[in-house]
Scaffold this motif. Structure first.
Motif, PDB file in Angstrom:
ATOM      1  N   TRP A  69      77.199  52.364  59.967  1.00  0.00           N
ATOM      2  CA  TRP A  69      76.164  53.360  60.317  1.00  0.00           C
ATOM      3  C   TRP A  69      76.312  54.249  61.564  1.00  0.00           C
ATOM      4  O   TRP A  69      76.229  55.480  61.571  1.00  0.00           O
ATOM      5  N   THR A  70      76.971  53.757  62.713  1.00  0.00           N
ATOM      6  CA  THR A  70      77.003  54.361  63.770  1.00  0.00           C
ATOM      7  C   THR A  70      78.258  55.579  63.552  1.00  0.00           C
ATOM      8  O   THR A  70      79.292  55.021  63.266  1.00  0.00           O
ATOM      9  N   GLY A  71      77.718  56.704  63.864  1.00  0.00           N
ATOM     10  CA  GLY A  71      78.878  57.695  63.674  1.00  0.00           C
ATOM     11  C   GLY A  71      79.066  58.125  62.167  1.00  0.00           C
ATOM     12  O   GLY A  71      80.129  58.590  61.979  1.00  0.00           O
ATOM     13  N   ASN A  72      78.245  57.527  61.214  1.00  0.00           N
ATOM     14  CA  ASN A  72      78.678  57.703  59.908  1.00  0.00           C
ATOM     15  C   ASN A  72      79.968  57.274  59.401  1.00  0.00           C
ATOM     16  O   ASN A  72      80.839  57.957  58.867  1.00  0.00           O
ATOM     17  N   GLY A  73      80.177  56.070  59.669  1.00  0.00           N
ATOM     18  CA  GLY A  73      81.638  55.349  59.418  1.00  0.00           C
ATOM     19  C   GLY A  73      82.527  55.491  60.498  1.00  0.00           C
ATOM     20  O   GLY A  73      83.677  55.434  60.482  1.00  0.00           O
ATOM     21  N   GLN A  74      81.946  55.701  61.858  1.00  0.00           N
ATOM     22  CA  GLN A  74      82.882  55.608  62.935  1.00  0.00           C
ATOM     23  C   GLN A  74      83.902  54.413  63.247  1.00  0.00           C
ATOM     24  O   GLN A  74      84.901  54.476  63.514  1.00  0.00           O
ATOM     25  N   CYS A  75      83.330  53.437  62.922  1.00  0.00           N
ATOM     26  CA  CYS A  75      84.064  52.006  62.920  1.00  0.00           C
ATOM     27  C   CYS A  75      85.305  51.957  62.197  1.00  0.00           C
ATOM     28  O   CYS A  75      86.263  51.450  62.352  1.00  0.00           O
ATOM     29  N   LEU A  76      84.867  52.337  60.831  1.00  0.00           N
ATOM     30  CA  LEU A  76      86.173  52.331  59.799  1.00  0.00           C
ATOM     31  C   LEU A  76      87.191  53.347  60.447  1.00  0.00           C
ATOM     32  O   LEU A  76      88.356  52.988  60.140  1.00  0.00           O
ATOM     33  N   ARG A  77      86.760  54.484  60.868  1.00  0.00           N
ATOM     34  CA  ARG A  77      87.676  55.419  61.249  1.00  0.00           C
ATOM     35  C   ARG A  77      88.601  54.938  62.558  1.00  0.00           C
ATOM     36  O   ARG A  77      89.711  55.236  62.476  1.00  0.00           O
ATOM     37  N   GLU A  78      87.882  54.349  63.339  1.00  0.00           N
ATOM     38  CA  GLU A  78      88.865  53.494  64.420  1.00  0.00           C
ATOM     39  C   GLU A  78      89.641  52.691  63.797  1.00  0.00           C
ATOM     40  O   GLU A  78      90.769  52.753  64.307  1.00  0.00           O
ATOM     41  N   LEU A  79      89.367  51.877  62.898  1.00  0.00           N
ATOM     42  CA  LEU A  79      90.248  50.864  62.337  1.00  0.00           C
ATOM     43  C   LEU A  79      91.464  51.532  61.679  1.00  0.00           C
ATOM     44  O   LEU A  79      92.535  51.059  61.825  1.00  0.00           O
ATOM     45  N   ILE A  80      91.178  52.659  60.986  1.00  0.00           N
ATOM     46  CA  ILE A  80      92.296  53.411  60.454  1.00  0.00           C
ATOM     47  C   ILE A  80      93.100  54.035  61.252  1.00  0.00           C
ATOM     48  O   ILE A  80      94.285  54.110  61.018  1.00  0.00           O
ATOM     49  N   ILE A  88      89.994  59.109  52.763  1.00  0.00           N
ATOM     50  CA  ILE A  88      90.035  58.084  51.840  1.00  0.00           C
ATOM     51  C   ILE A  88      91.273  57.784  51.454  1.00  0.00           C
ATOM     52  O   ILE A  88      91.959  56.503  51.333  1.00  0.00           O
ATOM     53  N   ARG A  89      92.174  58.966  51.123  1.00  0.00           N
ATOM     54  CA  ARG A  89      93.755  58.597  50.819  1.00  0.00           C
ATOM     55  C   ARG A  89      94.337  57.787  51.801  1.00  0.00           C
ATOM     56  O   ARG A  89      94.916  56.847  51.879  1.00  0.00           O
ATOM     57  N   THR A  90      94.111  58.161  53.149  1.00  0.00           N
ATOM     58  CA  THR A  90      94.656  57.301  54.292  1.00  0.00           C
ATOM     59  C   THR A  90      94.203  55.903  54.397  1.00  0.00           C
ATOM     60  O   THR A  90      94.926  54.924  54.813  1.00  0.00           O
ATOM     61  N   PHE A  91      92.856  55.795  53.977  1.00  0.00           N
ATOM     62  CA  PHE A  91      92.334  54.296  53.967  1.00  0.00           C
ATOM     63  C   PHE A  91      93.284  53.586  53.099  1.00  0.00           C
ATOM     64  O   PHE A  91      93.475  52.424  53.360  1.00  0.00           O
ATOM     65  N   PHE A  92      92.970  53.959  51.754  1.00  0.00           N
ATOM     66  CA  PHE A  92      93.838  53.084  50.945  1.00  0.00           C
ATOM     67  C   PHE A  92      95.287  52.869  51.160  1.00  0.00           C
ATOM     68  O   PHE A  92      96.075  51.901  50.977  1.00  0.00           O
ATOM     69  N   SER A  93      95.810  54.073  51.429  1.00  0.00           N
ATOM     70  CA  SER A  93      97.301  53.782  52.212  1.00  0.00           C
ATOM     71  C   SER A  93      97.702  52.860  53.343  1.00  0.00           C
ATOM     72  O   SER A  93      98.417  52.061  53.178  1.00  0.00           O
TER      73      SER A  93
END
Length: 747
Positions: A44-55, A87-92
């Motif tokens: 939720w925070t930042g609409n996906g901020q945590c996943l973006r940080e991990l990527i 999304i492409r970067t995430f799966f990659s």
């Protein structure tokens, strides 16, 4: 008013509950080298901020990445919050990091109240994701039982029907993925959770679908300590029930107190971290031992996923949770009562001879020159005249195999009977096709199968070995040269086709039975000097295909690839692995290739692991487990194991084979007539056998009457399965007779 689930309390999204692909198989699996820990970053925070940080900041969570066994997200949130490039970067990145990817999907929600609508929603997301690198090893369902009861008002039966339908569709589209259901406690009671697992697995089995692999429990421990009812010991009761049902149990670790504290304005930077640790420690104090953990946040914390050096980051909570649960001392083995005594057959040869004679006397019908059953039952055909209730080809071949084993052990005893049975089998043989049909040959009949004909080749070579009658060898040669090559395909996906007639379901499948059986047939002929080099080469190619294509990560062989989309049938019958063991052993004997013997040994190690899929995972005590299968598949496994034992002399192999054979003699032989039941699983036969299983294991399940153990007479078919009369079958008794001859020959 129903108790609220934690997702409603939090007002957030559903949580993923995916699991490692290693968990596929439905039965209790062995402990991994390390306790599996998965992570699901807050969305939720930042609409996906945590996943973006991990990527985008991979250097800031290297240790955490090495500590976890997988990571996941929600497909609908990927769709809403992320661009195609992201999304492409995430799966990659997931592929680069070799992290299994897990997706949580809504199933039976208010906006998607049926399985069809729920799956259509997922397909809408994946249509966008597949070109961007979509690869998902596991799926988890967001509280279908809770939503069915408290939101949609479904009955438990409707819930299991819809959820099973979703699983069936998913397993076709994503055949390699494991399936997990997430449910809340104490928003659902222990009885509701148990009933959900049992009803769902039963419904899946009834529709031919593999059920869930895992139940992941979302425990609102803060709520159950205040205004909700609930106890950690009840959570443990759910864990134990899952194990008894052959389902993995997983625990979500999260800050259950966060929503309540947030209302009071009392959260702080360490609220998430301390809540995650508390979950694992509190359950450990209650004696709980999950099969794996998920660290997952669907609430508005932590704010950041990295850096892992910060105690306030999500990645640090995962890193320290992994260290905590993996440092836990192994459980002390419980002092279990001694297993029920098993009376060992005093003489395998005597039992083999007794049963072979009784089998032939009971089922052979001289007027038809066919094997037939006294009443219509499994594998028989409702025909006319003397052929009514006669058996199809495969049971007759197993009976012939038992006779040839007896003739080899006691020359002269069964030679005339072998000839009589062989002559009777001519009614099944199609000389134009150079192959046997599954039932009688008549104009236009194309009901021929490559596995049936492979067993025919193997059995006829055995008959030749035992009697030196050249006609048996010559027929086997004809089948192998003129019919069997038509089933092999070099084109993708390769392997041996199951059948010939395209109008019959599944005939285009590429299976372990047809491919391994064809390899064994080739080696049988090679062993007696027929096309030796070509047959050895083919057998090697065929078993390599099986090992490379169908071998699962647990070392066992899966059933095959389903046409036309080549989805994996992940079922693991005993013979799926047993026949490749024998093929590898015989390849070693004929070529001297030491690698083949190593392959056989590796397969045998997987087979004899009491915690793996081939054993009855309903039995909690591994020492009391036996093979989870039927006699007519087990005998192929025993042949493979005994061939390996003969080549290497491993005492463990012979001991395990004898343990299961003795179980059959004591548990499956009916003293009323001296014949045997089909199922190794006593709880699938009848009430007396179920009660015997309960006494032997010290636990209960339920009687699941197997239709194949029951009469199929027309006047019985309207009755419930468990009210139809029990019957004996040729297939079961021929298989056990063959098994006893094999054990009698083992040293």
């Amino acid at each position: 008013m129903p108790t609220l689930s934690r997702r409603e309390l939090a007002g957030g999204a559903a949580a993923v509950a995916a699991q490692p692909a290693l968990m596929a198989g439905g039965q209790a699996a062995p402990a991994a080298p390390r306790m599996p820990v998965w992570m699901m970053p807050p969305p939720w925070t930042g609409n996906g901020q945590c996943l973006r940080e991990l990527i985008n900041r991979p250097d800031e969570w290297r240790r955490t990445r090495a500590a976890i066994d997988g990571m996941g997200y929600w497909p609908w949130l990927l769709n809403v919050h992320f661009s195609d490039a992201e999304i492409r970067t995430f799966f990659s990145r997931m592929a680069e990091w070799k992290l299994p990817c897990n997706m949580e999907v809504p199933v039976l929600k208010k906006e998607v109240p049926t399985a069809r609508e729920s799956f259509a929603q997922l397909e809408g997301f994946t249509k966008r994701f597949r070109p961007l690198g979509w690869k998902v090893e596991a799926f988890s369902f967001d509280e279908p039982a809770y939503a069915s009861r408290h939101i949609l008002g479904y009955t438990p039966q409707r819930c299991s029907e819809e959820t099973a339908a979703y699983i069936g569709t998913l397993r076709v589209v994503e055949p390699m993925a494991s399936v997990c259901a997430i449910e809340p406690y104490p928003a659902l009671t222990v009885d509701e959770l148990r009933g959900f697992v049992d009803n769902l697995q039963t419904r899946c089995a009834a529709t031919g679908v593999k059920g869930i692999d895992t139940l992941r429990l979302d425990v609102d421990w803060a709520g159950m300590g205040s205004h909700l009812s609930g106890l950690w010991k009840e959570v443990r009761a759910v864990e134990e029930h899952c194990r008894a049902a052959g389902v993995k149990f997983s625990l979500i670790c999260w800050a259950s107190d966060y929503p309540y504290l947030a209302e009071q304005g009392m959260t702080h930077g360490m609220t998430w971290y301390t809540g995650v640790m508390h979950t694992a420690q509190a359950y450990a104090l209650a004696g709980g031992r999950p099969d794996h953990y998920m660290v997952e946040s669907w609430v508005h914390c932590p704010e950041h996923a990295v850096p892992e050096e910060s105690l306030e980051s999500f990645s640090r909570s995962v890193l320290d949770l992994a260290a905590l649960v993996r440092a836990r001392k192994p459980a002390k083995p419980a002092a279990a009562p001694a297993p029920a005594p098993v009376v060992v057959a005093p003489d395998y040869a005597a039992e083999a001879a007794r049963l072979t004679d009784l089998m032939h006397r009971t089922f052979w019908r001289p007027t038809a020159r066919q094997y037939a059953a006294p009443v219509r039952s499994a594998e028989t055909v409702d025909s006319e005249g003397v052929r009514n209730n006669a058996y199809v080809l495969w049971p007759a071949l197993v009976a012939l195999s038992a006779l040839t084993a007896g003739e080899k052990a006691q020359p002269g005893r069964y030679a005339r009977t072998i000839a009589e049975v062989y002559d009777g089998l001519e009614a099944y043989y199609d000389p134009a096709a150079h192959a046997y049909n599954a039932w009688l040959t008549f104009p236009g009949n194309r009901d021929r199968y490559y596995d049936d004909n492979a067993w025919a080749v193997v059995t006829l070579v055995e008959a030749y070995d035992a009697t030196r009658q050249a006609r048996y060898r010559d027929r086997a040669t004809e089948i192998m040269r003129r019919f069997m090559p038509q089933g092999w395909s070099e084109r993708k996906p390769g392997g041996m086709t199951w059948g010939v007639d395209p109008t019959k379901a599944g005939t285009g499948d590429r299976g372990a039975c047809s491919t391994s059986g064809a390899a064994l047939a080739a080696l049988a002929l090679g062993r007696v000097g027929i096309d030796k080099e070509a047959n050895i080469a083919f057998a090697g190619k065929a078993v390599d295909w099986v090992l490379q294509t169908l071998k699962d990560s647990d070392g066992l062989i899966r059933d095959g690839l389903g046409a036309p989309d080549w989805h994996m049938n992940a079922t693991k019958w005993t013979y799926n692995t047993g026949v490749p063991i024998q093929v590898c052993v015989e390849l070693h004997a004929l070529t001297g290739d030491a690698e083949r013997l190593k392959q056989a040994q590796a397969l045998a190690e997987a087979v004899m692991d009491l915690s793996k899929r081939l054993y009855d995972g309903l039995v909690q005590d591994p020492a009391r487990r036996h093979w989870y299968d039927a006699s007519f598949f087990v005998h192929y496994l025993i042949d493979g194991l005994l061939a390996l034992h003969k080549s290497g002399g491993d005492a463990r192999i012979l001991a395990e084979v004898r343990r299961n054979a003795d179980y059959a003699v004591v548990r499956l032989r009916d003293p009323a007539d001296g014949l045997y039941w089909r199922n190794w699983r006593l709880w699938m036969i009848g009430r007396p056998q179920y009660e015997d299983w309960t006494r032997m294991t010290g636990q209960t399940h339920r009687l699941e009457a197997d239709e194949s153990e029951r009469s199929k007479e027309k006047d019985q078919m309207s009755k419930p399965v468990d009210q139809r009369p029990l019957v004996k079958t040729l297939l079961a008794n021929a298989a056990i007779a063959r098994m006893m001859w094999s054990l009698a020959a083992a040293k």
